[in-house]
Design a protein around this motif. Structure first.
Motif, PDB file in Angstrom:
ATOM      1  N   ASP A  43       0.819  -1.212   0.000  1.00 30.66           N
ATOM      2  CA  ASP A  43       0.000   0.000   0.000  1.00 30.66           C
ATOM      3  C   ASP A  43       0.855   1.266   0.000  1.00 30.66           C
ATOM      4  O   ASP A  43       0.642   2.175  -0.803  1.00 30.66           O
ATOM      5  CB  ASP A  43      -0.916   0.028   1.223  1.00 30.66           C
ATOM      6  N   ILE A  44       1.816   1.314   0.908  1.00 27.83           N
ATOM      7  CA  ILE A  44       2.637   2.519   1.049  1.00 27.83           C
ATOM      8  C   ILE A  44       3.555   2.690  -0.159  1.00 27.83           C
ATOM      9  O   ILE A  44       3.712   3.809  -0.668  1.00 27.83           O
ATOM     10  CB  ILE A  44       3.421   2.498   2.378  1.00 27.83           C
TER      11      ILE A  44
ATOM     12  N   GLU B 198       1.538   4.174  -3.002  1.00 28.79           N
ATOM     13  CA  GLU B 198       1.280   5.610  -2.810  1.00 28.79           C
ATOM     14  C   GLU B 198       2.544   6.439  -2.985  1.00 28.79           C
ATOM     15  O   GLU B 198       2.516   7.522  -3.580  1.00 28.79           O
ATOM     16  CB  GLU B 198       0.670   5.860  -1.431  1.00 28.79           C
ATOM     17  N   LEU B 199       3.645   5.947  -2.451  1.00 29.47           N
ATOM     18  CA  LEU B 199       4.906   6.689  -2.602  1.00 29.47           C
ATOM     19  C   LEU B 199       5.357   6.743  -4.059  1.00 29.47           C
ATOM     20  O   LEU B 199       5.910   7.763  -4.500  1.00 29.47           O
ATOM     21  CB  LEU B 199       6.000   6.083  -1.724  1.00 29.47           C
TER      22      LEU B 199
ATOM     23  N   LEU C  83       3.334   9.372  -5.658  1.00 29.59           N
ATOM     24  CA  LEU C  83       3.858  10.645  -5.180  1.00 29.59           C
ATOM     25  C   LEU C  83       5.172  10.992  -5.876  1.00 29.59           C
ATOM     26  O   LEU C  83       5.393  12.136  -6.289  1.00 29.59           O
ATOM     27  CB  LEU C  83       4.061  10.569  -3.664  1.00 29.59           C
TER      28      LEU C  83
ATOM     29  N   THR D 168      -1.226  10.266   1.743  1.00 31.71           N
ATOM     30  CA  THR D 168      -0.203   9.247   1.952  1.00 31.71           C
ATOM     31  C   THR D 168       0.156   9.164   3.436  1.00 31.71           C
ATOM     32  O   THR D 168       0.359   8.073   3.975  1.00 31.71           O
ATOM     33  CB  THR D 168       1.046   9.545   1.095  1.00 31.71           C
ATOM     34  N   HIS D 169       0.209  10.312   4.101  1.00 30.23           N
ATOM     35  CA  HIS D 169       0.480  10.347   5.546  1.00 30.23           C
ATOM     36  C   HIS D 169      -0.595   9.570   6.302  1.00 30.23           C
ATOM     37  O   HIS D 169      -0.280   8.789   7.222  1.00 30.23           O
ATOM     38  CB  HIS D 169       0.545  11.800   6.020  1.00 30.23           C
TER      39      HIS D 169
ATOM     40  N   CYS E 299       0.049   5.975   5.959  1.00 33.74           N
ATOM     41  CA  CYS E 299       1.182   5.600   6.822  1.00 33.74           C
ATOM     42  C   CYS E 299       0.732   5.459   8.271  1.00 33.74           C
ATOM     43  O   CYS E 299       1.167   4.533   8.975  1.00 33.74           O
ATOM     44  CB  CYS E 299       2.311   6.629   6.704  1.00 33.74           C
TER      45      CYS E 299
ATOM     46  N   THR F 227       8.037   7.035   7.458  1.00 31.76           N
ATOM     47  CA  THR F 227       7.560   7.664   6.225  1.00 31.76           C
ATOM     48  C   THR F 227       6.690   8.861   6.555  1.00 31.76           C
ATOM     49  O   THR F 227       6.800   9.916   5.915  1.00 31.76           O
ATOM     50  CB  THR F 227       6.783   6.652   5.354  1.00 31.76           C
TER      51      THR F 227
ATOM     52  N   LEU G 174       7.118  12.783   5.308  1.00 34.80           N
ATOM     53  CA  LEU G 174       6.025  13.484   4.626  1.00 34.80           C
ATOM     54  C   LEU G 174       5.687  14.806   5.307  1.00 34.80           C
ATOM     55  O   LEU G 174       5.353  15.790   4.632  1.00 34.80           O
ATOM     56  CB  LEU G 174       4.786  12.589   4.559  1.00 34.80           C
TER      57      LEU G 174
END
Length: 179
Positions: A35-36, A39-40, A43, A142-143, A146, A154, A158
């Motif tokens: 997932d992260i 998203e990263l 980004l 995204t935060h 996280c 992470t 951010l």
């Protein structure tokens, strides 16, 4: 071992290595990593797009405030570029894989390009302001992700990047205001 056998053995070893998973250890778990990392990577694609657009406008700036705007956009593009490697490396640190090409970045980017032959300075500043606002919103989302996965490292990164994006928005807003 003959040279031919050695070459075949080397080729087989290389192909095996190329297929091997990167398997970076992570305490986050497979779902969190997936997932992260996703998203990263989106980004990262947005950051690369914003960097190129900011440089584009920096290179093509014109008008009576040329010097001030040119320097502002140069400073902002440097700041944006400084986040590229940390984002990609964070993806790798948590066990994911990151962008592999400009085509990959283009497919993931949510910010639009601007290939116009001419853009007025006011329109450049407004477009960059809006893009930085959107980037900050993507970073906040995204935060939140996280936080859900308890990835404090992470999230911490951010927070600084959100602050930098908000500062860019502020500067672009104030620069474009008319007294």
């Amino acid at each position: 071992m003959s040279d031919k056998s050695k070459t075949k053995s080397d080729t087989t070893t290389l192909k095996t290595r190329q297929k091997a998973a990167l398997n970076t250890p992570s305490a986050l778990g497979e779902q969190a990593t997936q997932d992260i990392s996703g998203e990263l990577n989106a980004l990262l694609a947005d950051v690369i797009s914003l960097y190129l657009k900011t440089k584009n406008f920096h290179w093509h700036m014109s008008g009576p405030y040329f010097r001030d705007y040119h320097l502002l956009l140069d400073e902002q593009s440097d700041q944006i570029y400084a986040t590229v490697d940390p984002i990609a490396e964070r993806v790798r640190k948590i066990g994911g894989t990151t962008l592999r090409s400009l085509g990959h970045a283009k497919r993931l980017a949510r910010l639009s390009d601007n290939d116009a032959e001419f853009v007025t300075p006011d329109d450049m500043l407004a477009e960059l302001r809006e893009d930085n606002q959107r980037l900050a919103a993507f970073m906040r989302a995204t935060h939140e992700l996280c936080d859900e996965h308890r990835d404090v490292a992470t999230a911490s990164l951010l927070e600084n990047w959100i602050d930098e994006a908000e500062r860019r928005v502020w500067f672009l807003f104030e620069t474009s205001r008319r007294a």
